[in-house]
Design a protein around this motif. Structure first.
Motif, short mmCIF file in Angstrom:
data_model
loop_
_atom_site.label_atom_id
_atom_site.label_comp_id
_atom_site.label_asym_id
_atom_site.label_seq_id
_atom_site.Cartn_x
_atom_site.Cartn_y
_atom_site.Cartn_z
N PHE A 62 0.70 -1.07 -0.04
CA PHE A 62 0.01 -0.02 -0.10
C PHE A 62 0.77 1.35 0.03
CE2 PHE A 62 -3.70 -2.78 1.08
CZ PHE A 62 -4.47 -2.14 -0.07
N GLY A 63 1.72 1.21 -0.98
CA GLY A 63 2.49 2.64 -1.09
C GLY A 63 1.73 3.63 -2.14
N GLY A 64 2.37 4.40 -2.64
CA GLY A 64 1.71 5.42 -3.59
C GLY A 64 1.26 5.02 -4.84
N LEU A 65 2.18 4.06 -5.48
CA LEU A 65 1.59 3.39 -6.88
C LEU A 65 0.25 2.64 -6.68
CD1 LEU A 65 4.90 2.40 -8.52
CD2 LEU A 65 3.71 4.61 -8.85
N LEU A 66 0.43 1.65 -5.84
CA LEU A 66 -0.90 0.80 -5.70
C LEU A 66 -1.97 1.79 -5.32
CD1 LEU A 66 -2.20 -1.80 -5.81
CD2 LEU A 66 -1.77 -2.13 -3.35
N MET A 67 -1.88 2.69 -4.30
CA MET A 67 -2.93 3.61 -4.02
C MET A 67 -3.49 4.32 -4.86
SD MET A 67 -1.58 4.47 0.09
CE MET A 67 -1.90 6.27 -0.33
N ALA A 68 -2.45 5.00 -5.80
CA ALA A 68 -3.16 5.75 -7.08
C ALA A 68 -3.82 4.91 -8.17
CB ALA A 68 -1.98 6.42 -7.94
N TYR A 69 -3.36 3.58 -8.16
CA TYR A 69 -3.97 2.72 -9.19
C TYR A 69 -5.35 2.42 -8.72
CZ TYR A 69 -5.13 -1.47 -11.66
OH TYR A 69 -5.67 -2.35 -12.42
N LEU A 70 -5.59 1.97 -7.23
CA LEU A 70 -6.77 1.61 -6.91
C LEU A 70 -7.91 2.91 -6.72
CD1 LEU A 70 -5.53 -0.49 -3.68
CD2 LEU A 70 -6.58 -1.28 -5.63
N ASN A 71 -7.35 4.01 -6.65
CA ASN A 71 -8.16 5.22 -6.80
C ASN A 71 -8.38 5.51 -8.28
OD1 ASN A 71 -8.10 8.65 -7.23
ND2 ASN A 71 -9.28 7.69 -5.27
N SER A 72 -7.65 5.08 -9.23
CA SER A 72 -8.08 5.09 -10.64
C SER A 72 -8.93 4.14 -11.09
CB SER A 72 -6.87 5.23 -11.52
OG SER A 72 -6.29 3.98 -11.69
N SER A 126 -3.26 -11.30 -6.25
CA SER A 126 -3.30 -9.91 -6.41
C SER A 126 -2.98 -9.79 -8.07
CB SER A 126 -2.26 -9.24 -5.54
OG SER A 126 -2.75 -9.25 -4.25
N MET A 127 -2.14 -10.49 -8.48
CA MET A 127 -1.72 -10.44 -9.91
C MET A 127 -3.14 -10.87 -10.78
SD MET A 127 1.09 -8.96 -10.31
CE MET A 127 1.00 -9.13 -11.95
N PHE A 128 -3.69 -11.62 -10.30
CA PHE A 128 -4.92 -12.20 -10.91
C PHE A 128 -5.94 -11.03 -10.99
CE2 PHE A 128 -9.19 -14.07 -10.95
CZ PHE A 128 -9.14 -15.05 -12.06
N MET A 132 -7.51 -9.19 -14.09
CA MET A 132 -9.01 -9.10 -14.25
C MET A 132 -9.42 -7.46 -14.20
SD MET A 132 -10.17 -12.05 -14.84
CE MET A 132 -11.96 -11.93 -14.29
N LYS A 133 -8.61 -6.51 -13.76
CA LYS A 133 -8.83 -5.25 -13.70
C LYS A 133 -9.97 -5.14 -12.68
CE LYS A 133 -7.40 -3.36 -17.89
NZ LYS A 133 -6.33 -2.60 -17.58
N ASN A 134 -9.71 -6.07 -11.40
CA ASN A 134 -10.61 -6.07 -10.30
C ASN A 134 -9.87 -5.53 -8.92
OD1 ASN A 134 -12.09 -6.67 -8.04
ND2 ASN A 134 -13.00 -8.46 -8.97
N PRO A 135 -10.12 -4.35 -8.48
CA PRO A 135 -9.31 -3.72 -7.53
C PRO A 135 -9.50 -4.53 -6.09
CG PRO A 135 -11.17 -2.31 -7.83
CD PRO A 135 -11.03 -3.29 -9.05
N TRP A 136 -10.76 -5.33 -5.75
CA TRP A 136 -10.86 -6.04 -4.66
C TRP A 136 -9.97 -7.48 -4.63
CZ3 TRP A 136 -12.64 -3.56 -0.86
CH2 TRP A 136 -13.53 -2.35 -1.07
N ILE A 139 -6.66 -6.03 -3.57
CA ILE A 139 -6.73 -5.76 -1.94
C ILE A 139 -6.90 -7.26 -1.19
CG2 ILE A 139 -8.13 -4.72 -0.25
CD1 ILE A 139 -8.70 -2.62 -2.16
N VAL A 140 -7.56 -7.96 -1.60
CA VAL A 140 -7.70 -9.56 -0.85
C VAL A 140 -6.20 -10.11 -1.00
CG1 VAL A 140 -8.55 -11.77 -1.03
CG2 VAL A 140 -10.07 -9.57 -1.22
N GLY A 141 -5.48 -9.95 -1.88
CA GLY A 141 -4.22 -10.55 -2.05
C GLY A 141 -3.20 -9.71 -1.28
N VAL A 142 -3.26 -8.33 -1.27
CA VAL A 142 -2.01 -7.70 -0.58
C VAL A 142 -2.15 -7.73 0.73
CG1 VAL A 142 -1.19 -5.35 -0.56
CG2 VAL A 142 -1.74 -6.45 -2.92
#
Length: 196
Positions: A62-72, A126-128, A132-136, A139-142
């Motif tokens: 949960f660094g800046g890159l992942l947080m920005a991706y999840l927000n997008s 998480s890679m799956f 799949m472009k599924n943020p959940w 999150i469930v993996g990370v």
């Protein structure tokens, strides 16, 4: 005027002596760095440290890159913040699980292997989610993967403490920290290059 000239000459002598000392210090510092790397390379647990450094080259935290991706992907900052808090709690839980695994397995290498396998398994989820472009799914993996990360990080640190001679621990720890920082910057650089 003669005293002014001698003062100027003394200043020049002081400056050249200072410059020579700085050059010698720079050469000595460079040689010290090379010597530290040499000491690090010849450690028994070298590959555990290299693997730890590679874990820092990971955007699935949960660094800046992942947080920005999840927000997008449409998640609100509040949800992302809650997930980041859960991720931090999972890391704390990892430190407790490390102690339990150590007590049960009584082998640091086996504990490290359990931690890295756990993290790999959950980051695969998480890679799956990324594919799949599924943020959940991400999150469930990370979040639970942080348990494995912390187990491995503590185990590799303990391996170094057990195997590195006491007089070399500062050198080895310094090189390990430098490697970790270097690998941590790689995703940030790639994020700037491939920002879209």
């Amino acid at each position: 005027q003669q005293s002014s000239t001698s003062v100027d000459e003394n200043c020049l002598d002081d400056n050249s002596a200072s410059s020579n000392m700085n050059n010698a210090s720079s050469i000595s510092s460079t040689w010290g760095c090379v010597e530290d790397i040499r000491v690090y390379i010849f450690q028994k647990e070298l590959w555990a440290g290299v693997a730890l450094a590679f874990l820092y080259c990971n955007v699935m935290t949960f660094g800046g890159l992942l947080m920005a991706y999840l927000n997008s992907c449409g998640l609100t900052w509040e949800v992302i913040g809650l997930c980041q808090g859960a991720s931090n709690f999972a890391g704390l839980l990892g430190t407790c699980i490390f102690a339990l695994l150590q007590r049960f397995l009584n082998d640091v290498r086996a504990t490290a292997l359990c931690g890295i396998c756990w993290q790999f398994m959950l980051l695969s989820v998480s890679m799956f989610g990324v594919l799949m472009k599924n943020p959940w799914f991400i999150i469930v993996g990370v979040i639970p993967s942080r348990i494995g990360l912390w187990i491995y990080a503590i185990a590799s640190t303990q391996l170094f403490q057990q195997t590195v001679p006491e007089k070399e621990r500062g050198k080895v720890g310094g090189v390990q920290t430098s490697l970790n920082s270097l690998f941590q910057t790689i995703p940030l650089i790639l994020g700037m290059i491939y920002s879209d």
